[in-house]
Design an enzyme around this catalytic site. Structure first.
Site, mmCIF file in Angstrom:
data_model
loop_
_atom_site.group_PDB
_atom_site.id
_atom_site.type_symbol
_atom_site.label_atom_id
_atom_site.label_comp_id
_atom_site.label_asym_id
_atom_site.label_seq_id
_atom_site.Cartn_x
_atom_site.Cartn_y
_atom_site.Cartn_z
ATOM 1 N N ARG A 59 0.818 -1.221 0.000
ATOM 2 C CA ARG A 59 0.000 0.000 0.000
ATOM 3 C C ARG A 59 0.840 1.255 0.000
ATOM 4 O O ARG A 59 0.454 2.277 -0.526
ATOM 5 C CB ARG A 59 -0.846 0.035 1.266
ATOM 6 C CG ARG A 59 -1.991 -0.878 1.164
ATOM 7 C CD ARG A 59 -2.858 -0.776 2.378
ATOM 8 N NE ARG A 59 -3.854 -1.813 2.250
ATOM 9 C CZ ARG A 59 -4.649 -2.220 3.206
ATOM 10 N NH1 ARG A 59 -4.582 -1.667 4.388
ATOM 11 N NH2 ARG A 59 -5.519 -3.173 2.998
ATOM 12 N N LYS A 65 -0.883 -19.966 5.310
ATOM 13 C CA LYS A 65 -1.809 -20.110 6.414
ATOM 14 C C LYS A 65 -1.813 -18.799 7.223
ATOM 15 O O LYS A 65 -0.819 -18.087 7.134
ATOM 16 C CB LYS A 65 -1.414 -21.279 7.309
ATOM 17 C CG LYS A 65 -0.046 -21.089 7.984
ATOM 18 C CD LYS A 65 0.131 -22.046 9.104
ATOM 19 C CE LYS A 65 -0.023 -21.407 10.436
ATOM 20 N NZ LYS A 65 1.128 -20.697 10.930
ATOM 21 N N HIS A 77 4.942 -24.290 5.222
ATOM 22 C CA HIS A 77 6.392 -24.286 5.021
ATOM 23 C C HIS A 77 7.068 -25.527 5.614
ATOM 24 O O HIS A 77 8.178 -25.864 5.235
ATOM 25 C CB HIS A 77 7.036 -22.983 5.522
ATOM 26 C CG HIS A 77 7.212 -22.898 7.006
ATOM 27 N ND1 HIS A 77 6.199 -22.569 7.856
ATOM 28 C CD2 HIS A 77 8.295 -23.091 7.785
ATOM 29 C CE1 HIS A 77 6.647 -22.574 9.092
ATOM 30 N NE2 HIS A 77 7.924 -22.880 9.096
ATOM 31 N N GLU A 88 9.066 -25.079 20.564
ATOM 32 C CA GLU A 88 9.818 -23.843 20.322
ATOM 33 C C GLU A 88 10.264 -23.285 21.660
ATOM 34 O O GLU A 88 9.548 -23.398 22.662
ATOM 35 C CB GLU A 88 8.920 -22.823 19.624
ATOM 36 C CG GLU A 88 8.449 -23.283 18.268
ATOM 37 C CD GLU A 88 7.649 -22.199 17.556
ATOM 38 O OE1 GLU A 88 8.263 -21.329 16.943
ATOM 39 O OE2 GLU A 88 6.414 -22.227 17.649
ATOM 40 N N HIS A 115 0.839 -27.623 10.246
ATOM 41 C CA HIS A 115 2.144 -28.288 10.239
ATOM 42 C C HIS A 115 2.093 -29.691 10.838
ATOM 43 O O HIS A 115 2.582 -30.656 10.253
ATOM 44 C CB HIS A 115 3.181 -27.475 11.026
ATOM 45 C CG HIS A 115 3.292 -26.046 10.591
ATOM 46 N ND1 HIS A 115 3.178 -25.654 9.281
ATOM 47 C CD2 HIS A 115 3.517 -24.904 11.283
ATOM 48 C CE1 HIS A 115 3.330 -24.341 9.190
ATOM 49 N NE2 HIS A 115 3.527 -23.860 10.397
HETATM 50 C C1 BG6 Z 1 4.611 -20.660 11.833
HETATM 51 C C2 BG6 Z 1 3.857 -20.271 13.064
HETATM 52 O O1 BG6 Z 1 3.744 -21.218 10.884
HETATM 53 O O2 BG6 Z 1 5.605 -21.624 12.166
HETATM 54 C C3 BG6 Z 1 4.808 -19.732 14.109
HETATM 55 O O3 BG6 Z 1 2.885 -19.299 12.738
HETATM 56 C C4 BG6 Z 1 5.922 -20.699 14.383
HETATM 57 O O4 BG6 Z 1 4.103 -19.424 15.320
HETATM 58 C C5 BG6 Z 1 6.566 -21.138 13.079
HETATM 59 O O5 BG6 Z 1 6.863 -20.066 15.212
HETATM 60 C C6 BG6 Z 1 7.587 -22.246 13.321
HETATM 61 O O6 BG6 Z 1 8.294 -22.475 12.145
HETATM 62 P P1 BG6 Z 1 9.785 -23.044 12.189
HETATM 63 O O7 BG6 Z 1 10.127 -23.239 10.748
HETATM 64 O O8 BG6 Z 1 10.612 -22.007 12.862
HETATM 65 O O9 BG6 Z 1 9.719 -24.306 12.955
#
Ligand code: BG6
Length: 492
Positions: free
Chosen positions: A51, A150, A180, A218, A242
């Site tokens: 934008r 997502k 991803h 995490e 995921h």
């Molecule tokens: C994302 C989530 O899809 O994946 C995040 O929205 C998360 O909250 C992340 O931290 C984790 O991805 P990775 O590749 O760091 O394990």
């Protein structure tokens, strides 16, 4: 060993939300790496759109900073960076108004014969309006593909609505829904492990596997994303996409070929065979948690509510659950799933726990016989370990010890581990949808998740507190120990 590089066809990649976090942190660095590897043809251009009324030079400067910040200095030279930046342009356009769209159409007119990728690195609320404008301005023709991230909806109904809006403009075979996790090397390796080795398949079923664990832990908190995160929570943010995708790759039948629909058909069957969770409020099936202040990596860290700046929130930052797949292969094999923020360490792994031997021929002095397990480490330190019982070397009689056959990818292949986005963005250009979620998969995943969300929203119960830097609420430990099993925390 060097990696093999197959150049892709000429393309123009239009990134909506070009100044946002995803574009800066992931997309631009990924494209830079592919350019560096020699995979981008001379006719590959990137057009940032947002934008903001930025000049092209100002955007190129943003892109330069992104590359300098997110690509390690030892992996780039100034010349590499400048060559990459020469591919980049910028335009301002708004999903909610006509402003900028004629200019965008004019800019893309000379590239109609190339592949046009429209990457919507924006919130999902803009997916529909952006697709609608792309269609209206004649930009959704045969060479055009759309990429979305997502969250695709917040529940089944909103996922339908988002998918309908995209589908009104782009046919399914030109829609790329990114998860991803599917682009991670170790996740793709799961397919190689299962389907390129004759060893595992005869054992890959309820007769030989006791249970499966999938952990995506995490150590970070919600950082600057508390605003978004509080509307999502761990179940929507990690499990719906995921973790269920990982479960599908572990549990699916071998596809007849590795083409996109054959693989996605098999994943869909798994999602549809998931046993509905009837009582999501019972901690025997599902445990949700929320972190309180604690310690992580040696330092004190605040709790979720402090990061959110609120007195209360029902959003879960941790979830553990026990899933079952109702089919011949997996009947009676629990899949224990868990994910959370601010856990004891950052580790993602899948553990396939085999059944114990039926009878021991050894004296008690040999020690206990541990059941074999196959551990697929997704991150960090990607690799595969197969734990076997062996004889402790040397004299002293037969003493048994569990030892891993250990294959670390870093040592085995000695190549840089590419980021998931490097693979996924170029798969869009190649027109390969295998690692992207089809509409019916996304919706089947929501169908399974939704009763849990509904049960939570109809209850006054709060998520169970856990201290940052631990493995989550004690109820999550009880969830698996009640069944006589135990979480295999990291280092497995
Ligand atoms: C994302 C989530 O899809 O994946 C995040 O929205 C998360 O909250 C992340 O931290 C984790 O991805 P990775 O590749 O760091 O394990």
């Amino acid at each position: 060993m060097t990696s093999r590089v197959i150049p892709v066809a000429p393309f123009v990649l239009v990134v909506f939300g070009a100044t946002g976090d995803l574009a800066r942190r992931k997309l631009l660095p990924a494209l830079f790496q592919r350019d560096l590897a020699g995979q981008l043809p001379a006719e590959a251009n990137i057009l940032g759109v947002s934008r903001g009324p930025l000049t092209e030079d100002a955007y190129i400067d943003i892109a330069r900073h992104a590359v300098l910040e997110y690509v390690p200095a030892k992996e780039r030279t100034e010349q590499d960076v400048e060559r990459f930046l020469a591919r980049i342009g910028y335009l301002s356009a708004d999903a909610d108004s006509d402003g900028g769209w004629d200019a965008l159409a004019a800019k893309l007119a000379p590239f109609q014969n190339r592949i046009n990728v429209f990457y919507l690195a924006t919130g999902p609320a803009l997916f529909g309006p952006l697709c609608e404008r792309l269609g209206r301005h004649g930009l959704a023709g045969e060479n055009a593909r759309v990429v979305v991230e997502k969250p695709i909806g917040k529940n089944l109904a909103s996922a339908h609505a988002v998918n309908d809006a995209i589908g009104a403009v782009f046919p399914e075979d030109r829609v790329y829904r990114i998860d991803h996790y599917l682009g991670k090397e170790a996740v793709q390796n799961l397919m190689a492990l299962r389907f390129a080795n004759g060893l595992f398949e005869p054992l890959w079923n309820a007769a030989h596997i006791d249970h499966v664990q999938i952990t995506v832990a995490e150590s970070l908190g919600v950082e600057g994303r508390a605003g978004y995160y509080d509307t999502a929570g761990a179940l929507r943010d990690m499990v719906q996409n995921h973790i269920l995708q990982l479960l599908c790759l572990v549990a699916m039948e071998p596809p007849a070929q590795l083409d996109a629909d054959a693989v996605r058909d098999e994943k869909l069957k798994v999602l549809r065979a998931l046993k509905p969770i009837a009582d999501a409020l019972s901690t025997h099936s599902v445990v949700r948690g929320q972190y309180r202040a604690g310690a992580s990596a040696g330092g004190a860290v605040p709790g979720y509510l402090d990061e959110l700046g609120a007195d209360t929130s029902i959003t879960e930052t941790f979830v553990a659950l026990k899933a079952e797949i109702l089919n011949w292969r997996w009947a009676g094999v629990p899949f224990y799933l868990r994910t959370g923020k601010r856990l004891a360490e950052r580790v993602s792994e899948i553990v396939i726990a085999f059944r114990p031997v039926p009878h021991s021929v050894f004296e008690p002095a040999a020690g206990p016989i541990e059941a074999n397990r196959l551990v697929i480490r997704l991150q960090p330190h990607e690799g595969v370990k197969l734990w076997l019982m062996t004889k402790d070397p040397g004299p002293g009689g037969m003493r048994l010890r569990s030892v891993p056959l250990d294959m670390s990818f870093a040592t085995a292949f000695q190549v840089r581990n590419p980021d998931a986005y490097e693979r996924l963005v170029l798969d869009v250009v190649r027109g390969n949808q295998t690692l992207f979620m089809r509409r019916d998969e996304v919706e089947a995943a929501w169908t399974w998740i939704e009763p849990i969300l509904e049960a939570w929203s109809n209850s006054n119960e709060l998520p169970k507190p856990y201290t940052a830097g631990t493995w989550g609420p004690s109820a999550a430990i009880a969830l698996i120990e009640r069944d006589g099993r135990t979480w295999l925390d990291g280092g497995t």
